[in-house]
Design a protein around this motif. Structure first.
Motif, mmCIF file in Angstrom:
data_model
loop_
_atom_site.group_PDB
_atom_site.id
_atom_site.type_symbol
_atom_site.label_atom_id
_atom_site.label_comp_id
_atom_site.label_asym_id
_atom_site.label_seq_id
_atom_site.Cartn_x
_atom_site.Cartn_y
_atom_site.Cartn_z
ATOM 1 N N LEU A 60 3.717 5.612 -5.692
ATOM 2 C CA LEU A 60 3.597 5.512 -7.149
ATOM 3 C C LEU A 60 2.550 6.491 -7.669
ATOM 4 N N LYS A 61 1.400 6.526 -7.038
ATOM 5 C CA LYS A 61 0.343 7.431 -7.486
ATOM 6 C C LYS A 61 0.772 8.888 -7.332
ATOM 7 N N THR A 62 1.403 9.217 -6.215
ATOM 8 C CA THR A 62 1.825 10.589 -5.962
ATOM 9 C C THR A 62 2.918 11.039 -6.923
ATOM 10 N N GLU A 63 3.910 10.193 -7.170
ATOM 11 C CA GLU A 63 5.071 10.579 -7.968
ATOM 12 C C GLU A 63 4.889 10.364 -9.466
ATOM 13 N N LEU A 64 3.997 9.476 -9.884
ATOM 14 C CA LEU A 64 3.859 9.183 -11.311
ATOM 15 C C LEU A 64 2.454 9.466 -11.828
ATOM 16 N N LEU A 65 1.490 8.815 -11.260
ATOM 17 C CA LEU A 65 0.139 8.857 -11.815
ATOM 18 C C LEU A 65 -0.485 10.245 -11.760
ATOM 19 N N TYR A 66 -0.355 10.936 -10.638
ATOM 20 C CA TYR A 66 -0.998 12.239 -10.487
ATOM 21 C C TYR A 66 -0.214 13.382 -11.130
ATOM 22 N N THR A 67 1.013 13.125 -11.557
ATOM 23 C CA THR A 67 1.847 14.199 -12.119
ATOM 24 C C THR A 67 1.862 14.215 -13.645
ATOM 25 N N GLN A 68 1.292 13.196 -14.285
ATOM 26 C CA GLN A 68 1.340 13.109 -15.743
ATOM 27 C C GLN A 68 -0.022 12.737 -16.305
ATOM 28 N N ASN A 69 -0.236 13.106 -17.551
ATOM 29 C CA ASN A 69 -1.416 12.671 -18.297
ATOM 30 C C ASN A 69 -0.949 11.702 -19.368
ATOM 31 N N GLU A 77 0.830 -1.199 0.000
ATOM 32 C CA GLU A 77 0.000 0.000 0.000
ATOM 33 C C GLU A 77 0.863 1.246 0.000
ATOM 34 N N SER A 78 1.955 1.215 0.723
ATOM 35 C CA SER A 78 2.881 2.350 0.762
ATOM 36 C C SER A 78 3.479 2.588 -0.623
ATOM 37 N N PHE A 79 3.922 1.510 -1.281
ATOM 38 C CA PHE A 79 4.499 1.645 -2.620
ATOM 39 C C PHE A 79 3.485 2.243 -3.583
ATOM 40 N N PHE A 80 2.250 1.723 -3.573
ATOM 41 C CA PHE A 80 1.244 2.225 -4.510
ATOM 42 C C PHE A 80 0.862 3.669 -4.207
ATOM 43 N N GLY A 81 0.893 4.061 -2.953
ATOM 44 C CA GLY A 81 0.641 5.452 -2.600
ATOM 45 C C GLY A 81 1.720 6.367 -3.166
#
Length: 60
Positions: free
Chosen positions: A9-18, A3-7
């Motif tokens: 991942l979302k913060t550093e990759l998913l939410y920063t790019q389209n 869960e920590s890794f996916f959190g």
């Protein structure tokens, strides 16, 4: 732990790019996982990446 890794991942990759396509996301994800394991420095690992720290531990 996962869960920590996916959190992170979302913060550093998913939410920063389209991403325009699934292939573009997959390529970025592979790059991010390589970065996370091999280059990302962690203070709690004495300033080493996860791969460097594991290699150091295995030598002792």
């Amino acid at each position: 732990m996962a869960e920590s890794f996916f959190g992170i991942l979302k913060t550093e990759l998913l939410y920063t790019q389209n991403f325009e396509t699934a292939d573009e996301f997959t390529a970025s994800l592979k790059e991010y996982i390589h970065y996370y394991n091999n280059e990302r420095i962690k203070n709690r690992l004495n300033g080493k990446s996860q791969v460097e720290y594991r290699a150091l531990i295995q030598k002792t």
